[in-house]
Design a protein around this motif. Sequence first.
Motif, PDB file in Angstrom:
ATOM      1  N   HIS A  41      69.224  52.093  32.966  1.00 17.10           N
ATOM      2  CA  HIS A  41      69.124  51.742  31.560  1.00 17.10           C
ATOM      3  C   HIS A  41      67.830  52.315  31.005  1.00 17.10           C
ATOM      4  CE1 HIS A  41      66.760  48.373  33.316  1.00 17.10           C
ATOM      5  NE2 HIS A  41      66.151  48.301  32.148  1.00 17.10           N
ATOM      6  N   GLN A  43      64.366  51.729  28.599  1.00 14.20           N
ATOM      7  CA  GLN A  43      63.488  50.710  28.025  1.00 14.20           C
ATOM      8  C   GLN A  43      62.175  51.340  27.633  1.00 14.20           C
ATOM      9  OE1 GLN A  43      63.432  46.840  29.741  1.00 14.20           O
ATOM     10  NE2 GLN A  43      61.431  46.345  28.937  1.00 14.20           N
ATOM     11  N   ILE A  48      65.145  53.833  33.604  1.00 14.15           N
ATOM     12  CA  ILE A  48      64.973  52.951  34.768  1.00 14.15           C
ATOM     13  C   ILE A  48      66.237  52.999  35.608  1.00 14.15           C
ATOM     14  CG2 ILE A  48      64.645  50.546  35.461  1.00 14.15           C
ATOM     15  CD1 ILE A  48      63.232  50.477  32.481  1.00 14.15           C
ATOM     16  N   VAL A  49      66.084  53.400  36.854  1.00 18.58           N
ATOM     17  CA  VAL A  49      67.234  53.500  37.760  1.00 18.58           C
ATOM     18  C   VAL A  49      67.010  52.585  38.951  1.00 18.58           C
ATOM     19  CG1 VAL A  49      68.566  55.027  39.266  1.00 18.58           C
ATOM     20  CG2 VAL A  49      67.719  55.879  37.078  1.00 18.58           C
ATOM     21  N   SER A  50      68.046  51.808  39.271  1.00 23.31           N
ATOM     22  CA  SER A  50      68.017  50.963  40.468  1.00 23.31           C
ATOM     23  C   SER A  50      69.178  51.383  41.354  1.00 23.31           C
ATOM     24  CB  SER A  50      68.191  49.486  40.107  1.00 23.31           C
ATOM     25  OG  SER A  50      67.202  49.070  39.206  1.00 23.31           O
ATOM     26  N   HIS A  86      56.908  55.426  38.451  1.00 23.29           N
ATOM     27  CA  HIS A  86      56.920  55.338  39.909  1.00 23.29           C
ATOM     28  C   HIS A  86      58.343  55.513  40.423  1.00 23.29           C
ATOM     29  CE1 HIS A  86      57.450  50.677  39.516  1.00 23.29           C
ATOM     30  NE2 HIS A  86      58.598  51.178  39.816  1.00 23.29           N
ATOM     31  N   SER A  90      62.474  50.873  49.446  1.00 23.33           N
ATOM     32  CA  SER A  90      62.184  49.985  50.573  1.00 23.33           C
ATOM     33  C   SER A  90      63.353  50.037  51.546  1.00 23.33           C
ATOM     34  CB  SER A  90      61.956  48.547  50.107  1.00 23.33           C
ATOM     35  OG  SER A  90      63.170  47.978  49.632  1.00 23.33           O
ATOM     36  N   CYS A 119      66.671  50.212  49.202  1.00 21.47           N
ATOM     37  CA  CYS A 119      66.614  49.881  47.770  1.00 21.47           C
ATOM     38  C   CYS A 119      65.689  50.878  47.084  1.00 21.47           C
ATOM     39  CB  CYS A 119      66.063  48.468  47.558  1.00 21.47           C
ATOM     40  SG  CYS A 119      67.154  47.204  48.179  1.00 21.47           S
ATOM     41  N   ALA A 121      63.871  52.078  43.333  1.00 22.85           N
ATOM     42  CA  ALA A 121      63.547  51.745  41.943  1.00 22.85           C
ATOM     43  C   ALA A 121      62.782  52.933  41.369  1.00 22.85           C
ATOM     44  CB  ALA A 121      62.691  50.487  41.878  1.00 22.85           C
ATOM     45  N   ILE A 123      61.256  54.671  37.733  1.00 26.39           N
ATOM     46  CA  ILE A 123      60.957  54.586  36.294  1.00 26.39           C
ATOM     47  C   ILE A 123      60.335  55.916  35.899  1.00 26.39           C
ATOM     48  CG2 ILE A 123      59.702  53.394  34.468  1.00 26.39           C
ATOM     49  CD1 ILE A 123      59.697  50.885  36.169  1.00 26.39           C
TER      50      ILE A 123
ATOM     51  N   GLU B  43      59.801  42.893  37.814  1.00 27.78           N
ATOM     52  CA  GLU B  43      60.257  44.292  37.879  1.00 27.78           C
ATOM     53  C   GLU B  43      61.307  44.496  36.788  1.00 27.78           C
ATOM     54  OE1 GLU B  43      59.509  46.724  40.203  1.00 27.78           O
ATOM     55  OE2 GLU B  43      58.901  45.756  42.049  1.00 27.78           O
ATOM     56  N   VAL B  44      61.258  45.616  36.106  1.00 30.08           N
ATOM     57  CA  VAL B  44      62.255  45.857  35.054  1.00 30.08           C
ATOM     58  C   VAL B  44      63.604  46.243  35.652  1.00 30.08           C
ATOM     59  CG1 VAL B  44      60.798  46.489  33.118  1.00 30.08           C
ATOM     60  CG2 VAL B  44      61.458  48.245  34.741  1.00 30.08           C
ATOM     61  N   GLY B  45      63.594  46.818  36.852  1.00 31.41           N
ATOM     62  CA  GLY B  45      64.835  47.215  37.478  1.00 31.41           C
ATOM     63  C   GLY B  45      65.506  46.052  38.179  1.00 31.41           C
ATOM     64  N   GLY B  48      63.946  44.750  43.665  1.00 31.11           N
ATOM     65  CA  GLY B  48      62.528  44.507  43.909  1.00 31.11           C
ATOM     66  C   GLY B  48      62.083  45.295  45.117  1.00 31.11           C
ATOM     67  N   CYS B  68      61.660  42.825  31.377  1.00 28.67           N
ATOM     68  CA  CYS B  68      60.200  42.825  31.258  1.00 28.67           C
ATOM     69  C   CYS B  68      59.720  41.454  30.826  1.00 28.67           C
ATOM     70  CB  CYS B  68      59.774  43.870  30.227  1.00 28.67           C
ATOM     71  SG  CYS B  68      57.999  43.960  30.024  1.00 28.67           S
ATOM     72  N   THR B  98      55.362  44.201  35.445  1.00 30.50           N
ATOM     73  CA  THR B  98      55.858  45.568  35.547  1.00 30.50           C
ATOM     74  C   THR B  98      54.855  46.489  34.834  1.00 30.50           C
ATOM     75  OG1 THR B  98      57.498  47.113  34.667  1.00 30.50           O
ATOM     76  CG2 THR B  98      57.341  45.003  33.581  1.00 30.50           C
TER      77      THR B  98
END
Lengths: 144, 201
Positions: A41, A43, A48-50, A86, A90, A119, A121, A123, B43-45, B48, B68, B98
Amino acid sequence: MNDHIHTGHDHSGHAHTHEDGCACNECRHETENKNPSISSHLQDGACIVSAQYHTCMDAEALGIRLTELLEELASKINAHGGIIGHIKASLDIHRAEMYSVTEEKVTRKSSQVPDITLCLAAIVFMVPEEELLAHIKTMFQKLA
Amino acid sequence: MKVLILGGFLGSGKTSLLMQLARYMTDSSDSDSAYKVVILENEVGKEGIDDKLLRGNGFNVENLFNGCACCTLSGELVAAAAGIAESCHPDWLVIETTGLAYPELIQDNLAGGIGMYSRICTVTDASRWSRLRIPMHALLEGQAERADIILINKTDLASEDALSQMEAELREMNQDAQIIRTSALDKIDSRIWQKVLGVEE
């Protein structure tokens, strides 16, 4: 055999079409079982990618390969004028041990290869969302 | 319960410094007393990452993901802080924001929502400051302007000229904050942590 009444039941299969975002059991099952599962999404100007990825392999080998691919990803983003907030990953590493008794003596078995959940994350600024997603999907394809 | 908001841009070293800070706060061998600390990770995503590292080092960590804390999850943040105060009764709650958050908005939300006072420590990245200064101007300024203390981190990766320039620019953003240079690669002096917490003797 059950004698319940079947009237009103649709036994011929799904009666609806599966569009994007369809939340029927079949589509939900498919989404939940995608590997990797990736979402994104926007922001405040950042993309932002998860992502979550499951694998069974040697953790050290995975770490080495992941390092190479993250550096490659960072290099691509920087080369295209992006700013990395970043990109973090993990590894949750699980080894299974089973203890079993049927008569008197307990036997123990251990898994040879760990079950790993990766995982991710990310941004990133100044890179279109579709482009960042494509880079990350490529990274996971190379990891597999 | 005292509250410290640990803010600062992405990759500035918040978590690395927090690991040392939390160790200092919970370890009585380096101070007169040990504090009971809860860390709230935002965390925004959806995923974690840092919370796992902190938890794996023995710290008590609560999560606030997928948004956020200064805006989209502001209500959840206030509820979480109130819940932690009531259930855990810690001496300190450290909120690691964040890197996209404005710490002052979190401070305002806590004060307005539940009358909870907080300190702001903002971590800045000496290695990337000159590159980020213009494109991320609004966010960097917003993160610095109401900080009680600003840490210029990663000083090992910047020249003295760059550090002096950065310090001058931060001073323009915030005339009142203490500005201290750090490198999370070294063991941070306990007197700096005392300043961060506002408990200097």
